[in-house]
Write a protein that holds these residues in place. Sequence first.
Motif, short mmCIF file in Angstrom:
data_model
loop_
_atom_site.label_atom_id
_atom_site.label_comp_id
_atom_site.label_asym_id
_atom_site.label_seq_id
_atom_site.Cartn_x
_atom_site.Cartn_y
_atom_site.Cartn_z
N ARG A 111 -5.63 11.87 68.54
CA ARG A 111 -4.34 12.07 69.20
C ARG A 111 -4.15 13.55 69.52
N ASP A 112 -3.53 13.83 70.65
CA ASP A 112 -3.28 15.22 71.02
C ASP A 112 -2.53 15.96 69.92
N GLN A 113 -1.52 15.31 69.35
CA GLN A 113 -0.70 15.97 68.34
C GLN A 113 -1.52 16.27 67.09
N GLU A 114 -2.48 15.40 66.78
CA GLU A 114 -3.34 15.63 65.62
C GLU A 114 -4.13 16.92 65.80
N LEU A 115 -4.69 17.11 66.99
CA LEU A 115 -5.43 18.33 67.28
C LEU A 115 -4.51 19.55 67.27
N LEU A 116 -3.34 19.42 67.89
CA LEU A 116 -2.41 20.55 67.95
C LEU A 116 -1.95 20.96 66.55
N ASP A 117 -1.74 19.98 65.68
CA ASP A 117 -1.35 20.29 64.30
C ASP A 117 -2.46 21.10 63.61
N CYS A 118 -3.71 20.68 63.82
CA CYS A 118 -4.84 21.40 63.23
C CYS A 118 -4.94 22.82 63.79
N ILE A 119 -4.72 22.96 65.09
CA ILE A 119 -4.80 24.27 65.72
C ILE A 119 -3.73 25.21 65.17
N HIS A 120 -2.51 24.70 65.04
CA HIS A 120 -1.44 25.55 64.50
C HIS A 120 -1.73 25.93 63.05
N GLN A 121 -2.33 25.02 62.28
CA GLN A 121 -2.72 25.34 60.92
C GLN A 121 -3.78 26.44 60.92
N ALA A 122 -4.75 26.33 61.84
CA ALA A 122 -5.81 27.33 61.93
C ALA A 122 -5.25 28.69 62.33
N LEU A 123 -4.33 28.69 63.30
CA LEU A 123 -3.72 29.95 63.74
C LEU A 123 -2.91 30.58 62.62
N ASP A 124 -2.20 29.76 61.85
CA ASP A 124 -1.44 30.27 60.71
C ASP A 124 -2.37 30.91 59.69
N ARG A 125 -3.49 30.25 59.40
CA ARG A 125 -4.43 30.80 58.43
C ARG A 125 -5.01 32.13 58.92
N ASN A 126 -5.38 32.16 60.21
CA ASN A 126 -5.95 33.38 60.76
C ASN A 126 -4.93 34.52 60.72
N ARG A 127 -3.67 34.18 61.02
CA ARG A 127 -2.60 35.18 60.99
C ARG A 127 -2.43 35.74 59.58
N GLN A 128 -2.44 34.86 58.58
CA GLN A 128 -2.29 35.29 57.20
C GLN A 128 -3.45 36.17 56.77
N GLU A 129 -4.66 35.80 57.18
CA GLU A 129 -5.83 36.60 56.82
C GLU A 129 -5.79 37.98 57.47
N ARG A 130 -5.32 38.03 58.72
CA ARG A 130 -5.20 39.33 59.39
C ARG A 130 -4.15 40.19 58.71
N ASP A 131 -3.03 39.57 58.33
CA ASP A 131 -1.98 40.32 57.64
C ASP A 131 -2.49 40.86 56.31
N LEU A 132 -3.24 40.02 55.57
CA LEU A 132 -3.78 40.46 54.28
C LEU A 132 -4.78 41.59 54.47
N HIS A 133 -5.62 41.47 55.50
CA HIS A 133 -6.61 42.51 55.77
C HIS A 133 -5.92 43.83 56.10
N ALA A 134 -4.88 43.77 56.93
CA ALA A 134 -4.15 44.98 57.29
C ALA A 134 -3.45 45.57 56.08
N ASP A 135 -2.88 44.70 55.23
CA ASP A 135 -2.20 45.16 54.02
C ASP A 135 -3.17 45.85 53.08
N CYS A 136 -4.34 45.24 52.89
CA CYS A 136 -5.36 45.82 52.01
C CYS A 136 -5.85 47.16 52.55
N ALA A 137 -6.02 47.24 53.87
CA ALA A 137 -6.47 48.49 54.47
C ALA A 137 -5.45 49.60 54.25
N GLN A 138 -4.16 49.26 54.35
CA GLN A 138 -3.11 50.26 54.14
C GLN A 138 -3.10 50.73 52.69
#
Length: 214
Positions: A111-138
């Motif tokens: 289902r389209d929504q099933e894929l979109l839910d997975c994509i938003h989960q993936a984007l959230d994870r990537n966003r969190q990892e980028r935030d953590l990386h930036a925080d650690c660098a600071q």
Amino acid sequence: MSDKKRTETVHVVDDDEAVRQSLGFLLRSVGLDPRLYADGNDFLKQWQGEDAGCVVLDVRMPGLSGLELQRELNARGCALPIIFITGHGDIPMAVEALKAGAIDFLQKPFRDQELLDCIHQALDRNRQERDLHADCAQITACIERLTPREKEVMDYVTAGKANKVIALDLGISQRTVEIHRANVMEKMQVRSLAALVRALHRAGYFDADASDTT
């Protein structure tokens, strides 16, 4: 500092042109930014090392298979989360993909929504990892601003040592310890010992320190 404002791209890698175009239309219809690739080699040629977004990846493709591309991206240190889609998947294949870090393994038709839910989960994870990386660098940059003596005092302080004990161990006055301690708090941009310890934990400071002693 977070880089949330960076463009988040959904990379779609599938040798079926109809599937690529359909997914591209779906993603654009919900405000996402897709980039479409005919196969794994096409993706590797065009990928510029962006770490904002995710990959929607077909398993069976000519040339590099999806699993082979996943291994190559892992070897290159790619931080983009991967969602596998396939019409020919099996359980061992799914297990291998998930063990290698994939977000999900979707069987066509989905289902389209099933894929979109997975994509938003993936984007959230990537966003969190980028935030953590930036925080650690600071935090690491703050640590590097400390003088050797300030870092030494910080190690004592975070180990729970009192100023009087630190002064005796280092052969300096208690007042000098207090000055170094204040400098540490200012340079590390924290207001309490608890906040200092949390910051150092986030940056992996204590883990690195322990590995140096082994």
